[in-house]
Design an enzyme around this catalytic site. Sequence first.
Site, short mmCIF file in Angstrom:
data_model
loop_
_atom_site.label_atom_id
_atom_site.label_comp_id
_atom_site.label_asym_id
_atom_site.label_seq_id
_atom_site.Cartn_x
_atom_site.Cartn_y
_atom_site.Cartn_z
N GLY A 89 0.82 -1.22 0.00
CA GLY A 89 0.00 0.00 0.00
C GLY A 89 0.84 1.26 0.00
N GLY A 91 2.66 3.73 1.45
CA GLY A 91 3.26 3.95 2.75
C GLY A 91 3.73 5.37 2.98
N LYS A 107 3.65 12.82 -2.16
CA LYS A 107 4.62 11.82 -1.72
C LYS A 107 5.52 12.44 -0.67
CE LYS A 107 7.99 8.42 -3.31
NZ LYS A 107 8.64 7.81 -4.49
N GLY A 120 6.66 7.70 6.70
CA GLY A 120 5.81 8.32 5.69
C GLY A 120 6.41 9.54 5.03
N ASP A 246 4.37 -4.31 -7.46
CA ASP A 246 3.70 -3.12 -6.91
C ASP A 246 4.26 -1.84 -7.51
OD1 ASP A 246 5.82 -4.30 -5.08
OD2 ASP A 246 5.78 -2.24 -4.33
#
Length: 479
Positions: A89, A91, A107, A120, A246
């Site tokens: 996912g 992060g 981001k 994060g 991913d």
Amino acid sequence: MKLNEIKLTNPYLELPRECYTRVEPTPLENVFLIHANEAVASLLGIDIEELYSDAFLDFVNGALALEGSDPFAMCYAGHQFGHFVPRLGDGRAINIGTLNHLHLQLKGAGQTRYSRSGDGRAVLRSSIREYLMSEAIHGLGIESTRALALIGSEHKVYREVWETGAIVLRVSPSWIRFGTFEYFAHKKRYKELEALADYAIAESYPHLADAPDKYLHFFTAVAGKTARLMAEWQAVGFNHGVMNTDNMSIAGLTLDYGPFAFLDDYDLQYICNHTDQHGRYSFGNQPNIGKWNLQALMHALSPIVQREKLESALEGYADLYHHHYLELMRKKLGLDALKEEKDLELVRQLLRMMQELQPDYTLFFRTLSRYDGERSSLLKLGLYHQPMHAWLERYDERLKENRSTLQERHRAMLRTNPKFVLKNYMLQEAIEAAQKGDFSVVDALFRIAQDPYAEHPQHERWAGPTPDAFKNQKLSCSS
């Protein structure tokens, strides 16, 4: 359009609840604008002057929510270096809404449910790399995510040493990954899997929405896009470095810029990711990994599409890849009269010669773009002259069958073979200057990224071979 006139939408939130988690951004401390992408602002319909306002800075920092914003992080799984991880996912990425069919994502804006042990955050060096390289790949005509803005801060982030945090406001027509489908297939949530496929078709392949066997056609289209993307990476000399499922886009985009590199010297075995000890994601292995990842996607889609049909569709991947790659290489060589078998053999011989001599990949093709029979400028690119002589003899013979004039071939090749690519030593120069508060190198490289085929005489030093001290450096996934 002013910021206060923007109305964001959130089509992804119409999917089942398991596809995402709502989360609020956590702003950085003492932020400042490093760079804004006016071309992307125009795509979004945002007035250029808005990019330099205090409100825009707050927006990129996650401190200002525009009308309609409903922030969330996406859930997905993935094969990382060949090993399946059932839940990954976003992060360190937070989706903040959609504008003009482009999805906006911060981001580095703080933790999400999928951050695991991470904070994060994104640091300045990795953010500069992604901001510049996403525009460089776009500038080369390869489909990619892009970025609207890059901000820095005085916010401290620990990555082996203390660094400063940054945020990239990324934009993309799709953030769906192969691993998004793997997540629901693994959990046997087939209704959600079907809903995700319908969403991905509507978003990236709307012409398939009413097609019979639409999920099969969807997979076939994704395989075709992936084959083309792999061919484009190979032709331009780009090594992604971490092709986990991913990190593979369902829309055929270059996605998630980490330990990437443009080739310095040509080498099929080149590895840009120091984590990749066995060369799984080496430059030469990228087309094979493209297929491997499609096999993982095929397995994920098999609950809603007959597996034999998916396997049959995947059989065309190799032919599609080789077709696209040969076409791109023919353009790089300035060949305009189709001689398929001759051209294929000429390219094979070229690659063997380049593997033996390992010249600077970009400089070789740019120099070849002005080739008129005089060989000295090409010969000095390699230590040994005979292999280059032997290939040029074959090339000279093939050029006799061209329809175009010498001048027409030169013009076409100069539009095809970039003078500049953003090599890692150039990016490192921008990072080191930025860490001292000087963002002029970021701006210079951004201008080159937008038009890599232009001469840019003021930046001639970046058009030569990579200095020996900086060649073939390996980077980490956090780069």
